[in-house]
Design an enzyme around this catalytic site. Sequence first.
Site, PDB file in Angstrom:
ATOM      1  N   GLY A 458      53.766  99.408 -68.128  1.00 38.22           N
ATOM      2  CA  GLY A 458      53.739 100.598 -68.965  1.00 38.22           C
ATOM      3  C   GLY A 458      54.147 101.846 -68.206  1.00 38.22           C
ATOM      4  N   GLY A 500      56.356 102.153 -57.094  1.00 35.17           N
ATOM      5  CA  GLY A 500      57.424 101.380 -57.722  1.00 35.17           C
ATOM      6  C   GLY A 500      58.789 102.054 -57.652  1.00 35.17           C
ATOM      7  N   ARG A 612      61.518 114.204 -56.574  1.00 34.13           N
ATOM      8  CA  ARG A 612      62.459 114.149 -57.686  1.00 34.13           C
ATOM      9  C   ARG A 612      61.876 113.331 -58.838  1.00 34.13           C
ATOM     10  NH1 ARG A 612      67.968 110.723 -57.817  1.00 34.13           N
ATOM     11  NH2 ARG A 612      68.331 111.065 -60.041  1.00 34.13           N
ATOM     12  N   ILE A 613      62.068 113.806 -60.049  1.00 33.79           N
ATOM     13  CA  ILE A 613      61.621 113.069 -61.229  1.00 33.79           C
ATOM     14  C   ILE A 613      62.839 112.337 -61.794  1.00 33.79           C
ATOM     15  CG2 ILE A 613      60.624 113.279 -63.532  1.00 33.79           C
ATOM     16  CD1 ILE A 613      58.698 113.873 -61.121  1.00 33.79           C
ATOM     17  N   THR A 618      59.406 109.256 -69.203  1.00 31.93           N
ATOM     18  CA  THR A 618      58.383 108.300 -68.790  1.00 31.93           C
ATOM     19  C   THR A 618      57.468 108.916 -67.735  1.00 31.93           C
ATOM     20  OG1 THR A 618      60.051 107.280 -67.343  1.00 31.93           O
ATOM     21  CG2 THR A 618      59.584 106.187 -69.442  1.00 31.93           C
ATOM     22  N   GLN A 622      53.430 109.057 -67.957  1.00 30.17           N
ATOM     23  CA  GLN A 622      52.534 108.576 -66.908  1.00 30.17           C
ATOM     24  C   GLN A 622      51.475 109.616 -66.586  1.00 30.17           C
ATOM     25  OE1 GLN A 622      52.207 105.444 -66.285  1.00 30.17           O
ATOM     26  NE2 GLN A 622      52.432 105.571 -64.088  1.00 30.17           N
ATOM     27  N   GLY A 685      56.597 109.281 -56.517  1.00 31.35           N
ATOM     28  CA  GLY A 685      55.619 108.442 -57.216  1.00 31.35           C
ATOM     29  C   GLY A 685      54.611 109.283 -57.971  1.00 31.35           C
ATOM     30  N   GLY A 687      52.366 107.592 -60.502  1.00 35.35           N
ATOM     31  CA  GLY A 687      51.499 106.711 -61.291  1.00 35.35           C
ATOM     32  C   GLY A 687      50.041 107.114 -61.289  1.00 35.35           C
ATOM     33  N   GLU A 688      49.589 107.686 -60.192  1.00 35.35           N
ATOM     34  CA  GLU A 688      48.152 107.887 -60.053  1.00 35.35           C
ATOM     35  C   GLU A 688      47.710 109.343 -60.005  1.00 35.35           C
ATOM     36  OE1 GLU A 688      46.601 104.360 -57.444  1.00 35.35           O
ATOM     37  OE2 GLU A 688      48.754 104.557 -57.204  1.00 35.35           O
TER      38      GLU A 688
HETATM   39 MO1  MOS Z   1      47.101 100.796 -58.752  1.00 38.13          MO
HETATM   40  S1  MOS Z   1      45.180 101.425 -58.394  1.00 38.13           S
HETATM   41  O1  MOS Z   1      48.090 101.714 -57.832  1.00 38.13           O
HETATM   42  O2  MOS Z   1      47.192  99.177 -58.484  1.00 38.13           O
END
Ligand code: MOS
Length: 722
Positions: A458, A500, A612-613, A618, A622, A685, A687-688
């Site tokens: 996702g 990723g 950079r985005i 997406t 995120q 990155g 994601g978090e």
């Molecule tokens: Mo996630 S906590 O980066 O697997």
Amino acid sequence: MTSRLDGPLKVTGQARYGADYNLPGMAYGYIVVSTIAHGEIEAMDVTAARSTPGVIDVYSPFDPVDLRTPSTPMFGETWVPLQDKEIAYYGQPIGLVVAQTYEQARDAAMTVGVTYHERPALTSLWDGLSSAEDAPPGFDGSPSSMDILAPGVSSIEDALQASPVVVEATYSTATQNHAAMEPHSAVAVWDSGGLTVYSGNQGSNIQAMELAAALNTDLSSVHAVNPFVGGAFGGKARTSVAAFLAAAAARTLARPVKVVLSREQVFTATAGRAATVQKVALGATGNGSLIAIRHDAWSSTPVDRSFVEPASHSTREYYAAQNLAISQKMVPLNIPPTTFMRAPGEATGSFALESAVDELAVALNMDPIELRMRNDSTAPLGKDLLWSGKHLDECFRIGAARFGWADRTPHGRTDGDWLVGLGTATAMFPAIRFPASVRVTLRDDGTAEVATSGADPGTGLLTVLSLVGAESLDIPPAQVTPLLGDSALPPGGMSGGSTGTASAGSAIMIAAAQVIDQLLALASSPGAPFAGLEVSYAAGRVLADGRAMTFGELLRAVNRPSIFAVGSSSPGEELTKHSFSSFGAQFCEVRVHRWTREARVSRMLGVFDAGRIINADTARSQIIGGMIWGVSAALHEGLEIEANGRLANADLAGYLLPVNADISGVDVHFVEYPDTLHNTIGARGIGEIGTVGMAAAVANAICNATGIRVRHIPIMIEDLLP
Ligand code: MOS
């Protein structure tokens, strides 16, 4: 801006997730879980289960499946079920019933009788504090505890005592579960080629490694497939119990087996986020310069001590100070195991640290943004390597203007029956890369393919592959087919650690350059259309002598259906030159009702410096997800653990998650400074980091609105009674 390529498949139900695979002759497995938190299984009576219509077999520690504990470089050892009779927590998988239908397996599972030799269970983090143990080093290998003291300072306590202004408090955060929309599940089938497993995970190549080791079979004969993953967040990094059991049972029974955890089972038969208790002390001068930071954290941990949430770890990265002491302890408990969960350590740690910074701002009567900017760091404390780039000040400046921060008063404002407050917090998440390999293929029909094993749970990685592939090959994204989620593809693109895009993206650029070199060599080889000429490449075409051919035309002319190159990239020298992190400024407005005391987040803004985005659409999505998770941590989520270790609210009725009515007005902005010191594509990155700091921002806003400082999350109505 590019819409998620897999979006239409997902919203029309055409995307097939692991459990959507149905194979001829398939049997269904249903797991049995323990009903005590600590002890040993004395006996399991499976007579009734075995005689239930449709039941094919029943596995348990007395009649185990053929599995052993796998170990991978990425995760170390991963627990596999049914290997012994020890019970470490309530809800631990202890059996598997396999039947002709799902309903038959489930009914039979309910009849399994278990007798235990029960031992006292430790299920409360607070009760376990006295038996805490030192945690092992953090994920990056740095020590879990450290003291950095200015010359002449003998201890952090001395530094705090010498500070004109000190705030000191204890904070705590609740146990959480990832609660991904797709429950952990697997379909496993063995044939002459070996094992194929369809199961949502965060890196199909890693899943294949774990399964091969657990099943004691060659890696080359394990095929892990996860084209679609319904959320993971760290909870599908390690291979699930469902996948281990489905694969083992399918081998024994020589027929395909599907195992799907029920929603209730997801809460105990998979790992979640640790609860934490954290003590933070900050010492500052009267004008807000930090003199000393102390952050001690205790995290619940599984009894096998396989994971520790490093809550105090990132505190060395936030602010400049002459003195720092951090420590991390673990408290083994008889509760479901803990694992990575979106910003593991940063999410929990930032709640405590960024609440404490807000408390210091109140004590100093200073604007919390000004306090943060006054202590801006240029490098992690105790590390000589400067940040490759840091624009946190700009994030706060832009954020403050966009959010209307200037209208904030020290004691909030009222709007009818609502007490309205604004809060802010800093967000940080390390920029990391993992080794990755990506295959780039040029085809004679003029299309290209970008392929790596990985996963897109996702995050938008699939779309990013096509965009970076298109850019690297200088062709439109529509000409690029991205492939992900299959262990047969080159290993890379794991979705974890917010790595990723940076990892796979770097490898794509290398592979694309290589395949273009191959194309040019082909084009100028004897007998080819540009034989003997000096050729170049631009916009998907080979150029020489004023002539141009697309790569498709060229490949057809030389009779080659396709050519490919596999590019690999790994972190390297850059790690000796700089420190790398993404940064952000979180803002939120909370309204607390004067009479009912309900707290509602009415507006949120996050401004991020994340390099950079690649794809604004997406990326924004995120970050929004992460920010909502921060609100959720602050106001909703938390597992209630009964004294006997049973989770009182292990379902989506009792485990509160925000719904649309809980969330309004989420604004995201990026300040974009490509970080090419970190990797060639310049992305860091995202994601978090979206979740980091947001829980503190909510608590800080509540304090601004009501004057009530709540030092635990989730914050309940009863915490806000006047
Ligand atoms: Mo996630 S906590 O980066 O697997």
